[in-house]
Design a protein around this motif. Sequence first.
Motif, PDB file in Angstrom:
ATOM      1  N   ALA A 118      -8.072   3.707  -0.890  1.00 59.84           N
ATOM      2  CA  ALA A 118      -9.099   3.175   0.021  1.00 59.84           C
ATOM      3  C   ALA A 118     -10.206   4.212   0.184  1.00 59.84           C
ATOM      4  O   ALA A 118      -9.961   5.421   0.147  1.00 59.84           O
ATOM      5  N   ALA A 170       0.840  -1.200   0.000  1.00 62.09           N
ATOM      6  CA  ALA A 170       0.000   0.000   0.000  1.00 62.09           C
ATOM      7  C   ALA A 170       0.872   1.246   0.000  1.00 62.09           C
ATOM      8  O   ALA A 170       2.005   1.234   0.474  1.00 62.09           O
ATOM      9  N   THR A 229      -4.479   5.774   3.442  1.00 59.69           N
ATOM     10  CA  THR A 229      -4.179   4.757   2.438  1.00 59.69           C
ATOM     11  C   THR A 229      -4.696   5.209   1.085  1.00 59.69           C
ATOM     12  O   THR A 229      -5.893   5.487   0.931  1.00 59.69           O
ATOM     13  N   TYR A 243       0.774   5.469   1.023  1.00 59.64           N
ATOM     14  CA  TYR A 243       0.102   6.358   1.955  1.00 59.64           C
ATOM     15  C   TYR A 243       0.487   7.803   1.687  1.00 59.64           C
ATOM     16  O   TYR A 243       1.571   8.080   1.187  1.00 59.64           O
TER      17      TYR A 243
END
Length: 116
Positions: free
Chosen positions: A62, A2, A59, A4
């Motif tokens: 998301a 992921a 994130t 960020y």
Amino acid sequence: MASYRINDQAVARATQLIDAHQYVLDSDWGDAQPNAEDENRFLKSHSWSEYAAWHLGLTEGANDETKARYAFVYGDLRRVHRTGLIACVYRASEWRHKEIELAAHDLLQHLDKVSA
């Protein structure tokens, strides 16, 4: 892995809490960090915005107002934990999330200065 981006709202909230002496200097982060049940209980009486303010990372990709959106928790949903900031520095450094690492480091330095 992921990716960020920094949550500026969380950095500001952590700074406010530190300046107000709402912190714990010595804790076992493994015991103090909020678990899923703690988070669910918090969300029953607080907004997603308030929940987000406890997480230094957002994130990428998301959806907002999902737990998956928020990462790098630094406190117990009441107070900043020094060990929580250390965990954020370490984890962000380990996975090369430089922006999060540096924000957590700066907050840790601010906490140490305020609490000295």
